[in-house]
Design an enzyme around this catalytic site. Structure first.
Site, PDB file in Angstrom:
ATOM      1  N   ASP A 125       0.888  -1.148   0.000  1.00 18.14           N
ATOM      2  CA  ASP A 125       0.000   0.000   0.000  1.00 18.14           C
ATOM      3  C   ASP A 125       0.927   1.198   0.000  1.00 18.14           C
ATOM      4  O   ASP A 125       1.920   1.242   0.731  1.00 18.14           O
ATOM      5  CB  ASP A 125      -0.937   0.021   1.209  1.00 18.14           C
ATOM      6  CG  ASP A 125      -2.109   0.956   0.957  1.00 18.14           C
ATOM      7  OD1 ASP A 125      -2.835   0.745  -0.045  1.00 18.14           O
ATOM      8  OD2 ASP A 125      -2.293   1.926   1.713  1.00 18.14           O
ATOM      9  N   SER A 126       0.619   2.124  -0.867  1.00 17.89           N
ATOM     10  CA  SER A 126       1.540   3.236  -1.053  1.00 17.89           C
ATOM     11  C   SER A 126       0.742   4.491  -1.357  1.00 17.89           C
ATOM     12  O   SER A 126      -0.455   4.424  -1.618  1.00 17.89           O
ATOM     13  CB  SER A 126       2.515   2.915  -2.188  1.00 17.89           C
ATOM     14  OG  SER A 126       1.828   2.362  -3.289  1.00 17.89           O
ATOM     15  N   LYS A 186      14.260   4.833 -11.186  1.00 20.28           N
ATOM     16  CA  LYS A 186      13.233   5.112 -10.167  1.00 20.28           C
ATOM     17  C   LYS A 186      13.329   4.085  -9.038  1.00 20.28           C
ATOM     18  O   LYS A 186      13.340   4.443  -7.858  1.00 20.28           O
ATOM     19  CB  LYS A 186      11.830   5.080 -10.795  1.00 20.28           C
ATOM     20  CG  LYS A 186      10.733   5.343  -9.770  1.00 20.28           C
ATOM     21  CD  LYS A 186       9.331   5.254 -10.336  1.00 20.28           C
ATOM     22  CE  LYS A 186       8.310   5.206  -9.200  1.00 20.28           C
ATOM     23  NZ  LYS A 186       6.947   4.908  -9.642  1.00 20.28           N
ATOM     24  N   GLY A 238       0.768   6.822 -11.763  1.00 20.08           N
ATOM     25  CA  GLY A 238       0.266   7.645 -10.658  1.00 20.08           C
ATOM     26  C   GLY A 238       0.748   9.087 -10.742  1.00 20.08           C
ATOM     27  O   GLY A 238       0.649   9.741 -11.786  1.00 20.08           O
TER      28      GLY A 238
HETATM   29  P1  ITT Z   1      -3.532  -2.006  -5.625  1.00 17.57           P
HETATM   30  O1  ITT Z   1      -4.229  -1.640  -4.335  1.00 17.57           O
HETATM   31  O2  ITT Z   1      -4.304  -3.013  -6.429  1.00 17.57           O
HETATM   32  O3  ITT Z   1      -2.107  -2.403  -5.425  1.00 17.57           O
HETATM   33  P2  ITT Z   1      -3.715   0.826  -6.147  1.00 17.57           P
HETATM   34  O4  ITT Z   1      -3.256   1.714  -7.263  1.00 17.57           O
HETATM   35  O5  ITT Z   1      -5.142   1.024  -5.683  1.00 17.57           O
HETATM   36  O6  ITT Z   1      -3.463  -0.689  -6.576  1.00 17.57           O
HETATM   37  P3  ITT Z   1      -2.806   1.784  -3.587  1.00 17.57           P
HETATM   38  O7  ITT Z   1      -4.122   1.624  -2.946  1.00 17.57           O
HETATM   39  O8  ITT Z   1      -1.572   1.387  -2.837  1.00 17.57           O
HETATM   40  O9  ITT Z   1      -2.720   0.982  -4.962  1.00 17.57           O
HETATM   41  O10 ITT Z   1      -2.674   3.297  -4.041  1.00 17.57           O
HETATM   42  C1  ITT Z   1      -1.465   3.746  -4.458  1.00 17.57           C
HETATM   43  C2  ITT Z   1      -1.647   5.036  -5.217  1.00 17.57           C
HETATM   44  O11 ITT Z   1      -0.638   5.956  -4.787  1.00 17.57           O
HETATM   45  C3  ITT Z   1      -1.433   4.802  -6.698  1.00 17.57           C
HETATM   46  O12 ITT Z   1      -2.639   4.516  -7.377  1.00 17.57           O
HETATM   47  C4  ITT Z   1      -0.800   6.118  -7.119  1.00 17.57           C
HETATM   48  O13 ITT Z   1      -1.790   7.084  -7.331  1.00 17.57           O
HETATM   49  C5  ITT Z   1       0.001   6.514  -5.885  1.00 17.57           C
HETATM   50  N1  ITT Z   1       1.361   5.941  -5.967  1.00 17.57           N
HETATM   51  C6  ITT Z   1       1.880   4.930  -5.218  1.00 17.57           C
HETATM   52  N2  ITT Z   1       3.127   4.638  -5.592  1.00 17.57           N
HETATM   53  C7  ITT Z   1       3.413   5.472  -6.605  1.00 17.57           C
HETATM   54  C8  ITT Z   1       4.527   5.651  -7.416  1.00 17.57           C
HETATM   55  O14 ITT Z   1       5.597   4.880  -7.320  1.00 17.57           O
HETATM   56  N3  ITT Z   1       4.471   6.607  -8.346  1.00 17.57           N
HETATM   57  C9  ITT Z   1       3.391   7.389  -8.485  1.00 17.57           C
HETATM   58  N4  ITT Z   1       2.287   7.270  -7.773  1.00 17.57           N
HETATM   59  C10 ITT Z   1       2.282   6.309  -6.828  1.00 17.57           C
END
Ligand code: ITT
Length: 221
Positions: A73-74, A177, A155
Site C-alpha cells: 500500500d503506497s 526510479k 500515478g
Molecule cells: P492495488 O491496491 O491493487 O495495489 P492501487 O493503485 O489502488 O493498486 P494503492 O491503494 O496502494 O494501490 O494506491 C497507491 C496510489 O498511490 C497509486 O494509485 C498512485 O496514485 C500513488 N502511488 C503509489 N506509488 C506510486 C509511485 O511509485 N508513483 C506514483 N504514484 C504512486
C-alpha cells in the site's frame, strides 16, 4: 531447503506490478500476478494507515489463493494539504478516478501553496496463508511541480520532482526510479531480511501434503 516460490504479487495496478517484477527478478522466486489466477474479490482498503491496508491486501489474497503473497500500500503525503492524499491516493479525485484526474486535483489543491514538499510512502506486506505477515517500509521526498513532465512511471510520477536526480519520476527510467523510490527502499528492507523471510515461508515438513505453513511470528528465527 528454502522456499522457492511462487510468490504472488497482489496488485491491480499494472505500473506497480511492472516495478515489482523488476525488483523481485534478482531474488530467484517465481513471481505471479493476480491475472494468472481465477479472479478474487477486491480488498476493501478501509485501513487508516499504509501498513494496515498492505497487511489486509496481502493476507486476503494469501488466504484466497493459498499461496505466499506480497502486496503494497503506497501513496503520496503532502504536508501543505494536511497529509492528503495519503491512503486515498489512488482515489483522490473520487472512486475509480484515473491518474490524470488525480494529478489535476492535486495541482488544483496546490495552487498558491508555498510549501510544495511531498513524500511517497510504501509499506510492503508479505503474507502466508494461515500464517502471519511481515512488513517493510520505504519513503522518498521530493517536490510537487506546477505541471506534468515526462510520460514514464504511473500515478503521480509526472508531477513528483526528485531533486537529487533533477527530474520528475515521469522523466526517468524504471530502473533509476527503483533505485531511489519508496518502493525500491521498502524492497531494500525486504532484501536485508530475505534469508529470514525464506525460512519463514518454508513449508513445515510435518504438515499435510501440499500444505504451506509459515512459522508464527513468535516462532520465527
Ligand atoms: P492495488 O491496491 O491493487 O495495489 P492501487 O493503485 O489502488 O493498486 P494503492 O491503494 O496502494 O494501490 O494506491 C497507491 C496510489 O498511490 C497509486 O494509485 C498512485 O496514485 C500513488 N502511488 C503509489 N506509488 C506510486 C509511485 O511509485 N508513483 C506514483 N504514484 C504512486
Amino acid at each position: 531447503m528454502n522456499y522457492r516460490g511462487p510468490l504472488v504479487v497482489a496488485t491491480r495496478n499494472e505500473g506497480k506490478l511492472r516495478e515489482f517484477r523488476e525488483l523481485l527478478a534478482p531474488f530467484g522466486l517465481a513471481v505471479k500476478g493476480l491475472g494468472e489466477f481465477p479472479p478474487i474479490a477486491e480488498t476493501v482498503e478501509d485501513g487508516e494507515t499504509f501498513e494496515a491496508n498492505a497487511v489486509k491486501k496481502a493476507s486476503f489474497a494469501a488466504e484466497k489463493l493459498g499461496l505466499a503473497t506480497l502486496a503494497d500500500d503506497s501513496g503520496l503525503v503532502v504536508p501543505a494539504l494536511g497529509g492528503a492524499p495519503g491512503v486515498y491516493s489512488s482515489r483522490y479525485a473520487g472512486e475509480g478516478s484515473s491518474d490524470s484526474e488525480n494529478i489535476r486535483k492535486l495541482l488544483e489543491e496546490m495552487k498558491g501553496a508555498a510549501d510544495r514538499r511531498a513524500s511517497f510512502f510504501c509499506v510492503i506486506a508479505v503474507a502466508c496463508p494461515g500464517g502471519g505477515t511481515r512488513t517493510y517500509t520505504g519513503s522518498c521526498t521530493g517536490v510537487i511541480t506546477f505541471e506534468t513532465s515526462g510520460r514514464g512511471g504511473f500515478g503521480y510520477d509526472p508531477v513528483f520532482y526528485y531533486p537529487p536526480l533533477k527530474a520528475t519520476f515521469g522523466e526517468i527510467g524504471r530502473e533509476e526510479k527503483n533505485s531511489v523510490s519508496h518502493r525500491g527502499k521498502a524492497m531494500l528492507a525486504l532484501k536485508a531480511d530475505f534469508e529470514r523471510l525464506l525460512q519463514w515461508l518454508e513449508p513445515a515438513p510435518f504438515l499435510e501434503a501440499g500444505g504451506l505453513r509459515c512459522l508464527k511470528e513468535e516462532e520465527s528465527i
